[in-house]
Design a protein around this motif. Structure first.
Motif, PDB file in Angstrom:
ATOM      1  N   ILE A 103      47.636  37.841  47.074  1.00  9.87           N
ATOM      2  CA  ILE A 103      49.062  38.113  46.852  1.00  9.87           C
ATOM      3  C   ILE A 103      49.253  38.416  45.385  1.00  9.87           C
ATOM      4  CG2 ILE A 103      51.417  37.213  46.895  1.00  9.87           C
ATOM      5  CD1 ILE A 103      50.508  35.348  49.192  1.00  9.87           C
ATOM      6  N   TYR A 104      49.083  37.663  44.399  1.00 11.11           N
ATOM      7  CA  TYR A 104      49.509  37.878  43.204  1.00 11.11           C
ATOM      8  C   TYR A 104      48.807  39.074  42.343  1.00 11.11           C
ATOM      9  CZ  TYR A 104      52.272  33.917  42.684  1.00 11.11           C
ATOM     10  OH  TYR A 104      53.649  32.738  42.770  1.00 11.11           O
ATOM     11  N   LEU A 105      47.572  39.191  42.918  1.00 12.81           N
ATOM     12  CA  LEU A 105      46.721  40.376  41.975  1.00 12.81           C
ATOM     13  C   LEU A 105      47.019  41.654  42.492  1.00 12.81           C
ATOM     14  CD1 LEU A 105      43.176  38.479  41.241  1.00 12.81           C
ATOM     15  CD2 LEU A 105      45.346  38.959  39.792  1.00 12.81           C
ATOM     16  N   PRO A 106      47.244  41.631  43.904  1.00 13.24           N
ATOM     17  CA  PRO A 106      47.567  43.213  44.285  1.00 13.24           C
ATOM     18  C   PRO A 106      48.716  43.458  44.142  1.00 13.24           C
ATOM     19  CG  PRO A 106      46.339  41.712  45.949  1.00 13.24           C
ATOM     20  CD  PRO A 106      46.723  41.040  44.746  1.00 13.24           C
ATOM     21  N   LEU A 107      49.877  42.566  43.696  1.00  7.23           N
ATOM     22  CA  LEU A 107      51.198  43.006  43.320  1.00  7.23           C
ATOM     23  C   LEU A 107      51.290  43.084  41.854  1.00  7.23           C
ATOM     24  CD1 LEU A 107      53.192  40.268  45.718  1.00  7.23           C
ATOM     25  CD2 LEU A 107      52.700  42.986  46.066  1.00  7.23           C
ATOM     26  N   SER A 108      50.306  42.840  41.177  1.00  6.37           N
ATOM     27  CA  SER A 108      50.329  42.761  39.779  1.00  6.37           C
ATOM     28  C   SER A 108      49.524  43.883  38.899  1.00  6.37           C
ATOM     29  CB  SER A 108      49.969  41.547  39.094  1.00  6.37           C
ATOM     30  OG  SER A 108      50.610  40.321  39.535  1.00  6.37           O
ATOM     31  N   LEU A 109      49.626  45.045  39.723  1.00  9.48           N
ATOM     32  CA  LEU A 109      48.833  46.232  39.201  1.00  9.48           C
ATOM     33  C   LEU A 109      49.397  46.639  37.861  1.00  9.48           C
ATOM     34  CD1 LEU A 109      47.647  48.182  42.321  1.00  9.48           C
ATOM     35  CD2 LEU A 109      46.337  46.609  41.069  1.00  9.48           C
ATOM     36  N   PRO A 110      50.515  46.613  37.554  1.00 10.10           N
ATOM     37  CA  PRO A 110      51.130  47.330  36.401  1.00 10.10           C
ATOM     38  C   PRO A 110      50.687  46.559  35.270  1.00 10.10           C
ATOM     39  CG  PRO A 110      52.836  47.575  38.226  1.00 10.10           C
ATOM     40  CD  PRO A 110      51.583  46.590  38.656  1.00 10.10           C
ATOM     41  N   ILE A 111      50.802  45.177  35.383  1.00 10.14           N
ATOM     42  CA  ILE A 111      50.506  44.173  34.238  1.00 10.14           C
ATOM     43  C   ILE A 111      48.820  44.035  34.039  1.00 10.14           C
ATOM     44  CG2 ILE A 111      50.470  42.262  35.374  1.00 10.14           C
ATOM     45  CD1 ILE A 111      51.649  42.808  31.832  1.00 10.14           C
ATOM     46  N   ILE A 112      48.283  44.206  35.028  1.00  7.53           N
ATOM     47  CA  ILE A 112      46.669  44.414  34.992  1.00  7.53           C
ATOM     48  C   ILE A 112      46.179  45.820  34.113  1.00  7.53           C
ATOM     49  CG2 ILE A 112      44.549  44.422  36.332  1.00  7.53           C
ATOM     50  CD1 ILE A 112      45.871  42.774  38.386  1.00  7.53           C
TER      51      ILE A 112
END
Length: 289
Positions: free
Chosen positions: A185-194
């Motif tokens: 959940i968190y990592l797939p939705l956090s592509l911009p910050i990653i």
């Protein structure tokens, strides 16, 4: 009508300022490129500006034929990729638990993390620590130390706060553990910050030379930035670091410019691929919902 006219004037001013900033940033690069492609006699006379004179690729030939530079370039790519992946992993697993309100001692942990942002032991204690754990002159000394940034932890944690907690609660009701929630959940939705933090970490890894200068004595593990450091030092003494003997001053200056271009252009090409995530990642990551 008046507001529209004022807004248009402000747009013109913003465009003019942006163009000025772009020109200021591009001029040094254009001069460096021109110097790397110019004939040595024009460099000696100081006649090279923004356009090469006496087109000459000799400096690039010397750089590409020198195995020190080519291997340093490959090695820098390796430590940049490995260091960026390790840093992103460490940042994610440090930031994610801090989003749980019921985490015991969360405020204390966050205070200790922030303390390290403003105070550190210094270079000598770090050197002694790396010596005790036998990382000195080991390739990992260029990857493992300084793999974590407190500022980036805060950015990622704040970005995680923008993800609705209802998603996490729904996953917990379905039996998902914290690791599964982070990965699914968190990592797939956090592509911009990653992507944003990947750019920060990659640029830092690519440009750093102080770690290798202080903690690495094996020349085969020198990154390209450290070779550039030695090259610039040696050019000031009218000799090159990569070739035995002396060469003319003009060619030395051209070689220095070619080596800097050789090391700078690859990391510049990374930014356009991450640009669309950059603004969103920094904006959302800097504000807690």
């Amino acid at each position: 009508m008046r507001m529209s006219r004022d807004s248009k004037y402000l747009d013109y001013i913003a465009v003019a300022v942006s163009i000025l900033v772009i020109v200021v940033c591009l001029l040094p690069m254009l001069n460096l490129l021109a110097r790397s492609l110019s004939d040595s006699e024009y460099l000696v006379r100081g006649e090279v500006g923004l356009w090469p004179k006496g087109l000459n690729f000799e400096a690039y030939r010397l750089v590409l034929e020198d195995t020190k530079y080519t291997w340093a370039f490959v090695w820098t790519v390796i430590i940049t990729a490995a260091g960026t992946m390790l840093s992103l992993f460490m940042t994610a697993i440090c930031a994610y638990p801090l989003t749980y309100d019921h985490l015991k001692g969360r405020s204390v942990i966050m205070s200790l993390i922030l303390f390290t942002m403003y105070f550190n032991a210094g270079t000598i204690p770090m050197y002694l620590l790396l010596k005790d754990i036998r990382l000195l002159n080991h390739p990992l000394v260029l990857i493992v130390p300084y793999c974590l940034s407190v500022f980036n932890i805060i950015l990622m944690r704040n970005y995680f706060y923008t993800i609705p907690t209802s998603l996490r609660e729904s996953a917990e009701m379905d039996g998902a553990n914290p690791v599964r929630i982070l990965v699914s959940i968190y990592l797939p939705l956090s592509l911009p910050i990653i992507a944003t933090l990947a750019l920060f970490y990659a640029v830092g890894r690519w440009n750093t030379y102080s770690d290798a200068l202080m903690f690495m004595n094996k020349r085969e593990f020198y990154p390209i930035s450290l070779l550039l450091y030695f090259l610039i030092q040696s050019v000031s003494e009218v000799e090159t670091y990569s070739l035995e003997g002396n060469i003319p001053l003009g060619l030395s200056e051209s070689l220095k410019a070619a080596a800097v271009m050789f090391a700078t252009v690859p990391i510049l090409l990374v930014y356009p691929w991450l640009q669309r995530y950059f603004i969103q990642g920094v904006t959302l990551g800097s504000i807690k919902e």
